[in-house]
Design an enzyme around this catalytic site. Structure first.
Site, PDB file in Angstrom:
ATOM      1  N   GLY A  65      43.647  42.103  62.098  1.00 45.89           N
ATOM      2  CA  GLY A  65      43.785  40.655  62.084  1.00 45.89           C
ATOM      3  C   GLY A  65      43.381  40.104  63.429  1.00 45.89           C
ATOM      4  N   CYS A  92      44.225  48.791  63.461  1.00 51.14           N
ATOM      5  CA  CYS A  92      43.883  47.788  64.477  1.00 51.14           C
ATOM      6  C   CYS A  92      45.095  46.904  64.788  1.00 51.14           C
ATOM      7  CB  CYS A  92      42.650  46.993  64.032  1.00 51.14           C
ATOM      8  SG  CYS A  92      41.935  46.039  65.389  1.00 51.14           S
ATOM      9  N   TYR A  93      45.067  45.632  64.414  1.00 50.49           N
ATOM     10  CA  TYR A  93      46.238  44.775  64.665  1.00 50.49           C
ATOM     11  C   TYR A  93      47.489  45.413  64.053  1.00 50.49           C
ATOM     12  CZ  TYR A  93      49.385  40.776  64.561  1.00 50.49           C
ATOM     13  OH  TYR A  93      50.464  39.954  64.725  1.00 50.49           O
ATOM     14  N   HIS A 176      38.681  51.048  62.877  1.00 50.52           N
ATOM     15  CA  HIS A 176      38.615  50.614  61.474  1.00 50.52           C
ATOM     16  C   HIS A 176      38.087  51.740  60.580  1.00 50.52           C
ATOM     17  CE1 HIS A 176      39.665  46.382  61.940  1.00 50.52           C
ATOM     18  NE2 HIS A 176      39.122  46.511  63.132  1.00 50.52           N
ATOM     19  N   GLU A 178      38.097  51.772  57.455  1.00 50.05           N
ATOM     20  CA  GLU A 178      37.610  51.238  56.177  1.00 50.05           C
ATOM     21  C   GLU A 178      36.134  50.847  56.208  1.00 50.05           C
ATOM     22  OE1 GLU A 178      39.454  49.752  58.368  1.00 50.05           O
ATOM     23  OE2 GLU A 178      39.252  47.572  58.369  1.00 50.05           O
ATOM     24  N   ASP A 233      31.052  39.521  34.452  1.00 51.08           N
ATOM     25  CA  ASP A 233      32.506  39.458  34.316  1.00 51.08           C
ATOM     26  C   ASP A 233      32.932  39.091  32.898  1.00 51.08           C
ATOM     27  OD1 ASP A 233      32.180  39.895  36.979  1.00 51.08           O
ATOM     28  OD2 ASP A 233      32.673  37.849  37.587  1.00 51.08           O
ATOM     29  N   SER A 234      32.342  38.032  32.350  1.00 48.76           N
ATOM     30  CA  SER A 234      32.765  37.648  31.002  1.00 48.76           C
ATOM     31  C   SER A 234      32.326  38.712  30.002  1.00 48.76           C
ATOM     32  CB  SER A 234      32.221  36.270  30.620  1.00 48.76           C
ATOM     33  OG  SER A 234      30.814  36.259  30.595  1.00 48.76           O
ATOM     34  N   LYS A 372      34.576  43.718  41.915  1.00 46.79           N
ATOM     35  CA  LYS A 372      33.319  43.676  41.165  1.00 46.79           C
ATOM     36  C   LYS A 372      32.752  45.070  40.871  1.00 46.79           C
ATOM     37  CE  LYS A 372      30.059  40.636  39.928  1.00 46.79           C
ATOM     38  NZ  LYS A 372      30.387  39.311  39.387  1.00 46.79           N
TER      39      LYS A 372
END
Ligand code: XMP
Length: 516
Positions: A65, A92-93, A176, A178, A233-234, A372
């Protein structure tokens, strides 16, 4: 939709919670945990320890953050969370917060570290099996100078004496793990999950089974409607609901006349013929063109398209007796972001499919826990074709916002042809999946050219192709010159009325992805 009832998403019982301290990294952390086959959810920091406990977390990760833990009002965690006996990883934070809340020291040195940094591993359990010397991605000014009692320092860098530290149940890393720029980052996340005793068994097949059961329970013997937009998505939501309740689902596809070339045929082919889903195909182009006549201002065009869509959809769905459920392809980032603080609206994203307040459906949102990339995997698992599963995002108002100025059937026809060529050339060049969105824009100007011996006075086509991770920022794609050349010559030779092609080299910000 004020009168609607929201479906609770059925999610696994023991998630890894990612506490969002306000950086863009929380979603990425949650995705990495899921890539390790563990279900994870993002939560706000201001929950009490008992609220955290009520979510039955298998583990908790504190994200990075922008704040400094030493500033008044910096976000913190209810200290009771450290007493829950739940494994904790701070990043991190998040790592600095652990150090500061448990009695260590966080200071501001002369130099921070940003970007790729060499780290030396001294030992410890979390980093076991990883190279003693490795590259990590840093982004910090403050750093931990003393760890709390009972913790061991396990790695350091030039400007971070504590790059990693751990005790039995709580660990922190200053870097980080990630981001893809940290080569052993995913391995650290997986190591943390394993040493925390968290079983890694969450898969796409589980999601489908869970959602099918949840949809059956919610809908019972009722009837559901799904508005198909042609987008991923739909489409995946419809296929999932169809798997659960079969003929109790009716899909409505509104052809606005503003779709890409062949798109409507493909939707009908896929859903009606291949998947065997009951589909009402409404051909409503005329309604849209009438409403768009004379409109040039982008927001007025969006509004006209959105309102017309609602009326057409209402007319079509009125014929479906006793439908009480409406399927929507809402995704997890929509949920996180609509609860978040980033609220400045640059364009009114009136998603086609947005429905009026007086419709009283209960919402079925089987994708509301998914990102997604996970939706794409579910779609493939359900047998949807690549052309739908890997479709790039397409705005609800369709080509209506890619034709600058008034939208007419003639201009739509020009743009459909040009857009088809742009996408076909990029697909043939193998670039379609690495490009986030690629399309043609038809501006409201004409220019002089010469073809053969003839003077021409025609439209230019602007090619827009961007790379993006999160839609909020984007960069123009570095398409090779020879590919651009093929696009240019094919568009000019094959599309009547076009005599020039430009390539948009604007990033976002300051540009937006769409031109309107
Ligand atoms: P911008 O142009 O704001 O677009 O950078 C960001 C993303 O949103 C899509 N977009 C829309 N989607 N209705 C939609 O459903 C809209 O009115 C709309 N406007 C932009 C755009 O294609 C991109 O993916």
């Amino acid at each position: 939709m004020s009168a609607s009832v929201h479906a609770a998403a059925a999610t696994p019982d023991q998630p890894v919670l990612v506490v969002d301290f306000g950086a863009q990294y929380a979603q990425l952390i949650a995705r990495r945990v899921r890539e390790a086959n563990v279900y994870s959810e993002i939560v706000a920091p201001d929950l009490s320890a008992s609220e955290y406990a009520a979510l039955s977390p298998a583990g908790i990760i504190f994200s990075g953050g922008p704040a400094s833990v030493n500033v008044d009002g910096a976000p913190a965690i209810d200290p009771g969370v450290y007493e829950l006996g739940v494994p904790i990883l701070g990043i991190c934070y998040g790592a600095q917060l652990i150090a500061s809340q448990l009695g260590g020291t966080v200071t501001r040195f002369e130099a921070g570290e940003y970007g790729r940094t060499d780290m030396t591993v001294a030992g410890g359990d979390l980093l076991e099996g990883l190279p003693r010397s490795q590259s990590v991605w840093m982004s910090h000014f403050d750093c931990i100078s003393d760890v709390p009692e009972g913790f061991t320092v396990t790695a350091s860098t030039e400007h971070a004496p504590v790059a990693a530290f751990e005790s039995d149940g709580v660990c922190g890393v200053q870097y980080h793990p990630e981001v893809s720029h940290t080569p052993h980052g995913q391995a650290v996340i997986e190591r943390w999950l394993d040493r925390s005793g968290i079983t890694r068994t969450w898969t796409m097949a589980n999601i489908i089974d869970e959602q099918v059961a949840a949809i059956r329970e919610q809908v019972g013997s009722g009837r559901a409607i799904c508005g198909l937009s042609g987008g991923v998505d739909s489409a995946v939501a419809a296929a999932l609901v169809h798997k659960a309740i079969g003929p109790q689902l009716t899909c409505v596809y509104v052809d606005t006349g503003l779709m890409r070339k062949n798109e409507s045929d493909q939707v009908v082919e896929t859903f009606q013929k291949t998947q065997g889903i009951e589909l009402i195909h409404v051909q409503a182009a005329d309604d849209f063109f009438v409403k768009l006549a004379g409109l040039t201002e982008p927001e007025s065009k969006r509004k006209a398209i959105g309102e017309t869509f609602i009326r057409v959809f209402e007319r079509a769905s009125a014929g479906i007796d006793d439908a009480h459920f409406l399927v929507q392809g809402t995704l997890y980032p929509d949920i996180v972001e609509s609860g978040g603080k980033h609220a400045s609206t640059i364009k009114s994203h009136h998603n086609v499919g947005g429905l009026p307040d007086d419709m009283t459906f209960a919402l079925v949102e089987p994708l509301r826990a998914l990102f997604k990339d996970e939706v794409r995997k579910v779609g493939t698992e359900l047998g949807l074709p690549d052309e739908i599963v890997w479709r790039q995002p397409f705005p609800g108002p369709g080509l209506g916002v890619r034709i600058i100025g008034e939208v007419t059937p003639d201009k739509v026809a020009v743009l459909q042809e040009a857009d088809h060529i742009v996408r076909e050339v990029l697909r043939d060049a193998g670039l379609e999946r690495e490009i986030f969105q690629s399309f043609a824009v038809l501006p409201d100007i004409r220019s002089v050219g010469v073809m053969g011996d003839e003077r021409t006075y025609g439209y230019p086509i602007i090619v827009r192709a961007v790379t993006s991770e999160d839609v909020m920022t984007a960069d123009w794609a570095r398409i090779p010159y020879d590919v651009l050349e093929t696009i240019s010559s094919r568009v000019i030779n094959e599309v009547d009325g076009v005599n020039r092609v430009g390539y948009d080299i604007t990033s976002k910000p300051p540009g937006t992805i769409e031109w309107e």
